[in-house]
Design an enzyme around this catalytic site. Structure first.
Site, short mmCIF file in Angstrom:
data_model
loop_
_atom_site.label_atom_id
_atom_site.label_comp_id
_atom_site.label_asym_id
_atom_site.label_seq_id
_atom_site.Cartn_x
_atom_site.Cartn_y
_atom_site.Cartn_z
N HIS A 576 0.82 -1.21 0.00
CA HIS A 576 0.00 0.00 0.00
C HIS A 576 0.86 1.26 0.00
O HIS A 576 0.86 2.03 -0.96
CB HIS A 576 -0.94 0.00 1.21
CG HIS A 576 -1.80 1.21 1.32
ND1 HIS A 576 -2.31 1.66 2.51
CD2 HIS A 576 -2.24 2.10 0.39
CE1 HIS A 576 -3.04 2.74 2.31
NE2 HIS A 576 -3.00 3.05 1.03
N HIS A 581 1.68 4.91 -2.88
CA HIS A 581 1.94 6.28 -2.40
C HIS A 581 3.36 6.74 -2.72
O HIS A 581 3.59 7.73 -3.40
CB HIS A 581 1.71 6.35 -0.89
CG HIS A 581 0.29 6.33 -0.49
ND1 HIS A 581 -0.42 7.46 -0.13
CD2 HIS A 581 -0.59 5.30 -0.36
CE1 HIS A 581 -1.65 7.15 0.19
NE2 HIS A 581 -1.80 5.83 0.06
N HIS A 762 -4.41 1.20 -6.08
CA HIS A 762 -4.53 1.83 -4.77
C HIS A 762 -5.90 1.57 -4.15
O HIS A 762 -6.01 1.29 -2.95
CB HIS A 762 -4.29 3.34 -4.86
CG HIS A 762 -4.48 4.03 -3.55
ND1 HIS A 762 -5.64 4.72 -3.24
CD2 HIS A 762 -3.68 4.12 -2.45
CE1 HIS A 762 -5.54 5.21 -2.00
NE2 HIS A 762 -4.37 4.86 -1.50
N ASN A 766 -6.63 -0.06 -0.44
CA ASN A 766 -6.93 0.94 0.58
C ASN A 766 -8.35 0.87 1.14
O ASN A 766 -8.53 0.86 2.35
CB ASN A 766 -6.70 2.35 0.03
CG ASN A 766 -6.93 3.42 1.08
OD1 ASN A 766 -6.10 3.61 1.97
ND2 ASN A 766 -8.06 4.10 1.00
N ILE A 914 -6.07 9.33 -0.51
CA ILE A 914 -6.28 9.12 0.91
C ILE A 914 -5.31 8.04 1.36
O ILE A 914 -4.88 7.21 0.54
CB ILE A 914 -7.73 8.71 1.24
CG1 ILE A 914 -7.98 8.66 2.76
CG2 ILE A 914 -8.05 7.37 0.60
CD1 ILE A 914 -7.91 9.98 3.45
#
Length: 914
Positions: A576, A581, A762, A766, A914
């Site tokens: 993740h 990110h 993602h 997430n 997020i």
């Protein structure tokens, strides 16, 4: 995590390569003749053509035709055209008193010349000055008059007077002489008889006061241009804008800045707070890591190489336009408030009571969802005596003190206890990218045997032969019946450092699964490994197999809990955080530094870069920092980011190998997933193929196959990719596996992968965190006890046998750890009200491109995404797909593109937001 399976080229299988081991992939001329000129009409009535006044022009009698032509040319050249500009400014929903006062002052000072001024710039140059043709500076006329207009958006007007030979407008400069910044959404320029209008300028940017930004802001029209095709009037402005965004790499960045630059992760620790809060710098030869956005803060007092921190609630720098917009900020703040309420009470309990309370039974965990945290734990009385305001919080905010029931409990409260559900989570859970096909038995470690001992697994044929439906182990391997969750090499180097910490215990785990005839997986063996006591010695390992009695059942449950703890850590820190990110951030920074907003590739990528720098900055401030949430709630604790960096150093590749998916020309996507019912991969291929087709159509508008050299000759494109590799991912710049960027196909593969990572990948990793992982016993993020061993500790083993229920709960996170974790993943799983989802319209208030061919390609993509969603709904109702349909089985919706706001367990936003 060792990659396995057939190797495929990057351009062929990028979906699979990036998805883990399974899926790699406007005063007229008084000397002119009568000429219709556009003038502004009365307020609110638009503009119309009025005949221009005429004045006698003293012209000598023409003696020949040439003189007449010359005078006519001069006359035409002096004609003027009036253009009207409509500027859409977005206002805040809620303003505090200070903001309201400043707005009124700005409206008043606007009348005395402290105004917003604009200048229109042509795509053509003035042949005499060799500079772009420009209008005279003009100002917004109605800022004061509209000072009290209500509404989220206010449209202001301005007028430009330009020569009739001005040409096509290509840019507008804006200077804000007010005291306060404002958010400029768009500008539209038009006029009657205007050959080029209307011209749209999508701005979507904060325009700073000239006291903060003395230079003029430049906004370009929505017409895309490759660098080599940039009109002469815009070339200098194009480079000027990029130079401003790059900055000079010096100084402390102000919150109003728009500068994109790089830095290492040297801001996670806080050595000034104490040595236990110091953390190593991530990024560089010693500990490779992707680069982050530079803030330029001063170093700490105790370590000149560590950057000082900005602690919450103070804002951390990101380029101004990257910050959350008001709706997003409000939703995030509300989530943080909820987290504070959930976290506030347990923190008080922990500070007042010396005990770190464990859950006393599963019913205490259930009460978190039914009655709230402090109602049934017998702890409220002394709180109310010492802190009376806590009672007020309880009475007024009782609902906020409860946790929402995670989806995983709604259909079958006890499903988590079953082995088939444990296995189903590997292909349809929070971390569905770690499962891989076993290609040889026994599994073998790639760690240095001189340090970590013999590489072979402790799992033998005797452990699993009776679990294979009559197949031999070799037959099961050859027929693609064996699969594995392998966290051994990722975790083993860190296990000793974890196990010396108080209240943290870990193994390096391997779990083998057998593919049943109905397409589900069943776990057949769990290996729990510890490092050797001496370098190179044999490793002490425990192998657990499915239980046959009560004692082995509880040991099996503890073994599965340790596997889930490994999985939770690898999911959060590697798959993740790192792989979506952190690795995306350099591509985003480089895009803003090297690709003009006019570049078609920037226009394509722009929706997929939204909010990422802001959420990453907030993560460095609150989540992955020393003593942050990730350290507090996950087993690796303070060494978690080092584990993430180790994966980046040894295992991360932009072109990852394929494993379970193999090339198959007979399949709709040209790929076949070896697992027959793999929800993440099956749905992922739908979205991957839709993205790939759209990107291919889009790229070939600007880089046709007949002119393949355009990719290599595109200076901005090549500078972007070069900077991504050599600066953003500098620690891997010499790696041979970086894909080339020479052809349109290369570009399609690269862009498809980036869009996939930012959107579907993602989303899959997430938004299921709370719905699927909010019940801690089902997937504990942290373990506090090892498996009881009668030889190591006979007393502990006797306590386990006497009360296995209590022992199991004591191995899970404490009340404080669990509730903190639940509060955070609840916030992280929440969709913002202003979320932009894959395949939704991109037009907004101003079209994102004037290129109709590109817009048509996007509409086709949006239609394909809608079809994919319908197909996902159909699959979730198919009883033959037992990993997503059945009694008590949750549908797999993490790849369903659309969603409402909140914690929905579905929805694919365009970006890592997020």
């Amino acid at each position: 995590m060792a990659a396995c399976g057939e190797i495929m080229s990057f351009s062929e299988t990028s979906f699979l390569t990036i998805s883990g081991p399974l899926l790699r992939r406007g005063n007229h001329n008084k000397h002119c003749l009568a000429f219709p000129v556009l003038y502004p009409d009365e307020p609110g009535r638009g503009s119309r053509l009025r005949p221009a006044k005429t004045m006698p022009t003293p012209v000598k009698a023409a003696t020949n035709e040439d003189v007449v032509k010359m005078m006519a040319g001069k006359q035409a050249k002096m004609d003027k055209v009036m253009l009207r500009a409509a500027l859409t400014v977005r206002r805040k929903h809620k303003e505090d008193i200070k903001e309201a006062v400043v707005n009124q002052l700005d409206a008043l000072t606007d009348r005395i010349g402290w105004n917003v001024a604009l200048e229109l710039i042509s795509t053509e140059i003035n042949p005499r000055t060799k500079k772009p043709k420009t209008s005279r500076e003009t100002v917004i006329k109605d800022w004061y008059e509209k000072k009290n207009v209500k509404g989220e958006r206010v449209v202001y007007t301005a007028h430009f007077e330009v020569d009739s030979g001005f040409g096509e407008p290509g840019a507008i400069t804006v200077i804000n002489r007010h005291q306060k910044e404002f958010f400029l959404e768009s500008i539209v320029v038009e006029g009657e008889g205007f050959a080029f209008g209307p011209v749209n300028f999508p701005c979507n940017s904060w325009v700073q006061s000239n006291k903060d930004l003395p230079s003029k802001r430049i906004f370009f029209s929505n017409k895309p241009y490759l660098p080599s095709e940039t009109p002469t009037g815009l070339k200098e402005l194009r480079e000027m804008e990029l130079n401003e965004l790059r900055g000079d790499g010096k100084g402390i960045r102000k919150l109003s800045d728009r500068v994109y630059d790089y830095a290492t992760y040297n801001d996670l620790g806080n050595p000034d707070r104490g040595s236990e809060f110091a953390r190593p710098t991530l990024g560089g030869e010693k500990i490779p890591y992707p680069r982050r956005c530079r803030t330029g803060r001063l170093p700490t007092d105790t370590n000149m190489l560590a950057e000082s921190r900005v602690e919450k609630p103070h804002p951390i720098y990101v380029p101004r336009d990257e910050a959350f917009e008001e709706l997003k900020q409000g939703a995030f703040t509300a989530g943080r408030l909820k987290a504070v309420l959930h976290n506030f009470i347990p923190s008080l309990i922990a500070s007042i009571s010396a005990d770190n309370h464990d859950f006393k039974g599963f019913h205490h965990i259930d009460n978190l969802y039914k009655e709230g945290l402090i109602l049934k734990l017998g702890l409220q009385e002394h709180l109310f005596k010492k802190l009376p305001f806590v009672k007020k919080i309880q009475e007024s905010s009782e609902g906020l003190l409860r946790y929402d029931t995670p989806s995983i409990l709604t259909k079958d409260k006890f499903a988590w206890l079953r082995d088939d559900e444990f296995a189903r989570q590997a292909v349809a859970g929070i971390n569905p990218v770690s499962i891989e096909r076993l290609q040889a038995f026994p599994p073998v470690s790639k760690l240095d045997p001189a340090v970590y001992g013999p590489p072979g697994s402790a799992i033998t044929e005797a452990h699993i032969s009776g679990q294979l439906d009559g197949l031999t182990v070799q037959q099961a391997v050859e027929e693609d019946k064996l699969f594995m969750l392998d966290f051994y090499d990722i975790c083993l180097p860190f296990v000793d450092r974890i196990n010396v910490m108080d209240g943290r215990k870990a193994y390096a785990t391997r779990t083998l699964f057998f593919l049943t005839p109905i397409g589900t997986l069943k776990p057949i063996a769990i290996e729990l490994g510890l490092p050797p006591q001496q370098p190179g010695a044999s490793r002490p390992s425990v192998v657990l197999t499915p239980p046959r009695d009560a004692t082995s059942n509880w040991l099996w449950m503890l073994g599965k809990a340790h596997v889930c703890s490994n999985d939770a850590g690898v999911h959060q820190l590697v798959n993740h955080w790192l792989r979506t990110h952190a690795t995306m951030e350099p591509f985003i920074i480089a895009a803003h530094r090297q690709l003009s907003v006019m570049h078609p590739v920037f226009k394509l990528l722009h929706p997929h870069m939204r909010y990422t720098l802001e959420i990453n900055a907030l993560a460095r401030q609150n989540l992955i920092n020393a003593d942050g949430v990730i350290e507090s709630c996950f087993t690796p604790g303070p060494i978690g980011m080092e584990m993430s960096a180790a994966f980046y150093k040894h295992l991360w590749r932009f072109d990852l190998e394929g494993g379970i998916a193999v090339a198959d020309a007979t399949q709709p996507h040209g790929l076949r997933v070896i697992l027959p019912d793999y929800p993440y991969a099956d749905d992922g291929l739908l979205l991957w193929s839709a993205i790939a087709r759209f990107v291919s159509s889009y790229v070939r508008i600007y880089y046709p196959d007949s002119e393949a050299s355009r990719v290599r000759s595109d200076s901005e494109l090549q500078a972007w990719y070069h900077e991504c590799v050599n600066v953003g991912h500098a620690d891997h710049r010499h790696a041979s596996w970086w894909p080339r960027l020479d052809t349109p196909d290369d570009l399609v593969a690269l862009l498809t992968t980036l869009i996939w990572l930012a959107s579907a990948q993602h989303a899959a990793l997430n938004f299921g965190q709370y719905p699927l992982g909010g019940y801690v016993p089902s997937r504990p993020p942290l373990m506090r006890r090892l498996i009881p061993d009668p030889e190591r500790d006979a007393d502990e083993f006797r306590a386990f046998v006497a009360d296995p229920h209590c022992f199991f709960l004591s191995a899970l996170p404490s009340v404080l750890q669990a509730t903190k974790f639940m509060a955070v993943v609840d916030t992280l799983s929440t969709h913002s009200p202003d979320e932009e989802y894959l395949g939704e319209t991109r037009d907004g208030t101003a079209p994102w491109t004037v290129d109709e061919e590109a817009a048509a390609a996007y509409r086709a993509f949006a239609a394909e995404v809608a079809v994919a969603q319908d197909e996902i709904d159909r699959r979730n109702a198919d009883t033959n797909r037992r990993n997503r349909c059945g009694a008590g089985v949750l549908p797999y919706e993490l790849m369903a593109p659309s969603s409402g706001p909140g914690v929905t367990g579905r929805g694919v936003p365009n970006s890592v937001s997020i």
